[in-house]
Design a protein around this motif. Structure first.
Motif, PDB file in Angstrom:
ATOM      1  N   LEU A  77       0.839  -1.189   0.000  1.00 54.93           N
ATOM      2  CA  LEU A  77       0.000   0.000   0.000  1.00 54.93           C
ATOM      3  C   LEU A  77       0.877   1.244   0.000  1.00 54.93           C
ATOM      4  O   LEU A  77       1.815   1.343   0.807  1.00 54.93           O
ATOM      5  N   ALA A  78       0.613   2.173  -0.871  1.00 53.08           N
ATOM      6  CA  ALA A  78       1.323   3.458  -0.920  1.00 53.08           C
ATOM      7  C   ALA A  78       2.835   3.288  -1.043  1.00 53.08           C
ATOM      8  O   ALA A  78       3.599   4.115  -0.549  1.00 53.08           O
ATOM      9  N   GLY A  79       3.272   2.193  -1.665  1.00 53.58           N
ATOM     10  CA  GLY A  79       4.698   1.953  -1.840  1.00 53.58           C
ATOM     11  C   GLY A  79       5.373   1.311  -0.649  1.00 53.58           C
ATOM     12  O   GLY A  79       6.608   1.260  -0.578  1.00 53.58           O
ATOM     13  N   LEU A  80       4.568   0.793   0.303  1.00 49.64           N
ATOM     14  CA  LEU A  80       5.108   0.157   1.509  1.00 49.64           C
ATOM     15  C   LEU A  80       4.463  -1.212   1.708  1.00 49.64           C
ATOM     16  O   LEU A  80       3.328  -1.451   1.282  1.00 49.64           O
ATOM     17  N   GLU A  81       5.188  -2.088   2.406  1.00 47.19           N
ATOM     18  CA  GLU A  81       4.641  -3.398   2.762  1.00 47.19           C
ATOM     19  C   GLU A  81       4.008  -3.319   4.144  1.00 47.19           C
ATOM     20  O   GLU A  81       4.639  -2.905   5.111  1.00 47.19           O
ATOM     21  N   PHE A  82       2.748  -3.741   4.224  1.00 50.57           N
ATOM     22  CA  PHE A  82       2.015  -3.793   5.490  1.00 50.57           C
ATOM     23  C   PHE A  82       1.678  -5.245   5.807  1.00 50.57           C
ATOM     24  O   PHE A  82       1.215  -5.979   4.937  1.00 50.57           O
ATOM     25  N   GLU A  83       1.882  -5.640   7.046  1.00 48.79           N
ATOM     26  CA  GLU A  83       1.430  -6.950   7.510  1.00 48.79           C
ATOM     27  C   GLU A  83       0.264  -6.746   8.469  1.00 48.79           C
ATOM     28  O   GLU A  83       0.376  -6.006   9.450  1.00 48.79           O
ATOM     29  N   LEU A  84      -0.869  -7.397   8.190  1.00 54.05           N
ATOM     30  CA  LEU A  84      -2.039  -7.339   9.054  1.00 54.05           C
ATOM     31  C   LEU A  84      -2.143  -8.661   9.804  1.00 54.05           C
ATOM     32  O   LEU A  84      -2.102  -9.738   9.197  1.00 54.05           O
ATOM     33  N   MET A  85      -2.290  -8.573  11.127  1.00 51.73           N
ATOM     34  CA  MET A  85      -2.291  -9.776  11.968  1.00 51.73           C
ATOM     35  C   MET A  85      -3.515  -9.767  12.870  1.00 51.73           C
ATOM     36  O   MET A  85      -3.818  -8.749  13.500  1.00 51.73           O
ATOM     37  N   ARG A  86      -4.204 -10.894  12.925  1.00 54.73           N
ATOM     38  CA  ARG A  86      -5.296 -11.019  13.884  1.00 54.73           C
ATOM     39  C   ARG A  86      -4.693 -11.211  15.271  1.00 54.73           C
ATOM     40  O   ARG A  86      -3.930 -12.159  15.507  1.00 54.73           O
ATOM     41  N   THR A  87      -5.041 -10.310  16.178  1.00 55.10           N
ATOM     42  CA  THR A  87      -4.506 -10.370  17.546  1.00 55.10           C
ATOM     43  C   THR A  87      -5.661 -10.207  18.525  1.00 55.10           C
ATOM     44  O   THR A  87      -5.964  -9.110  18.984  1.00 55.10           O
ATOM     45  N   LYS A  88      -6.339 -11.311  18.818  1.00 50.13           N
ATOM     46  CA  LYS A  88      -7.503 -11.269  19.718  1.00 50.13           C
ATOM     47  C   LYS A  88      -7.130 -10.614  21.045  1.00 50.13           C
ATOM     48  O   LYS A  88      -6.072 -10.889  21.606  1.00 50.13           O
ATOM     49  N   GLY A  89      -8.028  -9.781  21.528  1.00 54.04           N
ATOM     50  CA  GLY A  89      -7.777  -9.111  22.800  1.00 54.04           C
ATOM     51  C   GLY A  89      -8.996  -8.326  23.214  1.00 54.04           C
ATOM     52  O   GLY A  89     -10.003  -8.895  23.642  1.00 54.04           O
ATOM     53  N   GLU A  90      -8.923  -7.005  23.080  1.00 49.95           N
ATOM     54  CA  GLU A  90     -10.085  -6.165  23.387  1.00 49.95           C
ATOM     55  C   GLU A  90     -11.309  -6.630  22.597  1.00 49.95           C
ATOM     56  O   GLU A  90     -12.430  -6.603  23.096  1.00 49.95           O
ATOM     57  N   THR A  91     -11.086  -7.067  21.366  1.00 52.19           N
ATOM     58  CA  THR A  91     -12.138  -7.687  20.557  1.00 52.19           C
ATOM     59  C   THR A  91     -11.563  -8.897  19.840  1.00 52.19           C
ATOM     60  O   THR A  91     -10.352  -9.017  19.682  1.00 52.19           O
ATOM     61  N   ASP A  92     -12.446  -9.772  19.377  1.00 53.97           N
ATOM     62  CA  ASP A  92     -11.986 -10.956  18.653  1.00 53.97           C
ATOM     63  C   ASP A  92     -11.497 -10.621  17.253  1.00 53.97           C
ATOM     64  O   ASP A  92     -10.733 -11.385  16.654  1.00 53.97           O
ATOM     65  N   ASP A  93     -11.957  -9.478  16.705  1.00 54.56           N
ATOM     66  CA  ASP A  93     -11.548  -9.117  15.342  1.00 54.56           C
ATOM     67  C   ASP A  93     -10.367  -8.145  15.333  1.00 54.56           C
ATOM     68  O   ASP A  93     -10.063  -7.554  14.301  1.00 54.56           O
ATOM     69  N   GLN A  94      -9.698  -7.988  16.458  1.00 52.12           N
ATOM     70  CA  GLN A  94      -8.628  -7.000  16.592  1.00 52.12           C
ATOM     71  C   GLN A  94      -7.504  -7.247  15.583  1.00 52.12           C
ATOM     72  O   GLN A  94      -7.000  -8.363  15.451  1.00 52.12           O
ATOM     73  N   THR A  95      -7.135  -6.171  14.877  1.00 49.83           N
ATOM     74  CA  THR A  95      -6.052  -6.231  13.902  1.00 49.83           C
ATOM     75  C   THR A  95      -4.876  -5.398  14.387  1.00 49.83           C
ATOM     76  O   THR A  95      -5.052  -4.226  14.755  1.00 49.83           O
ATOM     77  N   SER A  96      -3.689  -5.996  14.400  1.00 53.49           N
ATOM     78  CA  SER A  96      -2.453  -5.248  14.605  1.00 53.49           C
ATOM     79  C   SER A  96      -1.772  -5.097  13.255  1.00 53.49           C
ATOM     80  O   SER A  96      -1.846  -6.001  12.416  1.00 53.49           O
TER      81      SER A  96
END
Length: 430
Positions: free
Chosen positions: A215-234
């Motif tokens: 995205l925008a010339g950069l690499e992004f890693e999206l990780m599911r990290t359950k915590g405050e909510t089950d769908d939490q993304t870091s």
């Protein structure tokens, strides 16, 4: 009328007393804090959120803090702009976005993506305002969420009216900011739109466990990290060593249970998610509800302490459950060790250790506490009628007032309220 007034007084006194937790690190020699000391710590905590401002984190990363309950974060990439979370209102979203854009003094670079860390309204409602502007510019904006985010939104909407009433009470929306309400724990205050937002969020991209995207010339890693909510993304940007942890870390003890009401937040999954992101070795940490943190050692230590705080409460609750303790008794037994209790990111501005214990207990084995008398309890109204046969209403009110007065007298002489007396007064008048 007497009952209503007394109940209100007890609630005010109780919450003022439990604000004995503060900003910075209280000295163990001064613990517990008096009501006046606690009030000072809470007022100091507000300084995290005021004045509202854009923080230049470094590496072309900016965080807009204090505009609403949650932050808006901007990454200025070589080929465009990426936004993480968009606050809870259309107006505040646009104000934060304008200030972020003005920070780099470039409105020509396209907004290419919005990443939403989870389904809570303070993180996504402002998205619609940003999309309105993007449409006028001819920009095609991708919206990223976890694959369960829409399901979480649908589930929570079933009880929208009920949850709204309870949320209003949790965040003190009816209180006067700066007088009755000092802050909302994770932000200065929860804000609301002037008109109803009828738009439906439609993600363009979702993922299951982990995904990598350019995205925008950069690499992004999206990780599911359950915590405050089950769908939490870091979100992790490897080239910048930058981590965006959403709501899995606050500058306050976490809401393992939110008193506005929520499904069980599994504490074990939460602290395991903290271990997962800690292992990345981030140099920049940009949370969604407090100031950014810079420095790998500092970030690692912070994640360790936050993980330890959650894990301690979870493990000790399990320990006493296996020793056949009931929830009330576990609450009396489990006290955080000083190294965690006094940590500035674990002070109980938002979540509560006591509430967390009850939530962990119920989340693991349900509402029944093992006492046969709890299986078919009387309603509050039935119980009140029964008690009236053995104690008159004037006698109960007199007893409640006496408890309240004892606490008040102790407050005047020592600076400390007596929570047990206040609780008894509250139970007698509810």
């Amino acid at each position: 009328m007497v009952r209503i007034i007394l109940t209100t007084l007890v609630l005010v006194a109780s919450f003022t007393g439990c604000w004995g937790l503060g900003f910075g690190t209280p000295s163990p020699n001064k613990w517990p804090l008096s009501v006046l000391e606690a009030d000072e710590y809470l007022r100091n905590h507000s300084q995290i959120f005021i004045p509202r401002r854009v923080i230049n984190v470094g590496e072309d990363i900016y965080s807009a803090i204090g505009y609403a309950l949650a932050n808006m974060i901007m990454i200025n990439g070589p080929d465009g702009i990426v936004i993480i979370d968009t606050t809870e209102t259309m107006i505040d979203s646009w104000t934060a976005y304008e200030d972020l854009r003005n920070e780099i003094d470039d409105w020509t670079k396209p907004l290419v993506a919005i990443i939403l860390t989870h389904f809570h309204t303070d993180h996504y409602v402002g998205t619609f305002r940003l999309l309105e502007h993007a449409e006028t510019q001819g920009w095609n904006v991708r919206i990223f969420t976890h694959e369960t985010t829409l399901d979480e939104m649908a589930r929570s909407s079933v009880l929208k009216l009920y949850a709204s009433r309870r949320g209003t009470r949790q965040f003190g929306d009816a209180l006067v900011l700066g007088q009755e309400l000092l802050n909302a724990g994770i932000g200065l205050e929860s804000k609301h739109n002037d008109t109803i937002v009828n738009d439906t969020l439609v993600p363009t991209d979702t993922y299951r466990d982990n995904t990598t995207v350019q995205l925008a010339g950069l690499e992004f890693e999206l990780m599911r990290t359950k915590g405050e909510t089950d769908d939490q993304t870091s979100i992790w940007i490897p080239s910048k060593r930058a981590l965006f942890c959403g709501d899995n870390l606050y500058e306050a003890f976490p809401n393992l249970y939110a008193i506005r009401g929520n499904p069980n937040r599994y504490a074990k999954a939460w602290y395991e998610s903290l271990d997962k992101v800690r292992a990345l070795g981030a140099e920049y940490l940009i949370p969604s509800h407090t100031e950014p943190v810079v420095g790998a050692a500092k970030i690692a230590a912070l994640f360790t302490n936050y993980r330890d705080g959650i894990k301690f409460v979870f493990d000790q609750t399990i320990r006493y459950m296996n020793l056949n303790y009931e929830p009330d008794d576990i609450v009396m037994q489990v006290k955080m060790p000083p190294a965690l209790a006094y940590h500035p990111y674990l002070l109980e501005f938002y979540g509560s250790v006591d509430w967390s214990i009850r939530s962990i207990y119920q989340g693991l084995i349900g509402w029944f506490d093992g006492d046969a008398a709890s299986l078919n309890p009387l309603t509050k109204k039935q119980r009140a009628h029964k008690i009236k046969n053995i104690a008159t209403l004037p006698a109960m009110l007199e007893n409640a007032k006496a408890s309240y007065d004892r606490s008040n007298a102790n407050l005047a002489s020592s600076g400390f309220a007596i929570n047990e007396e206040l609780q008894w007064a509250l139970e007698l008048t509810r």
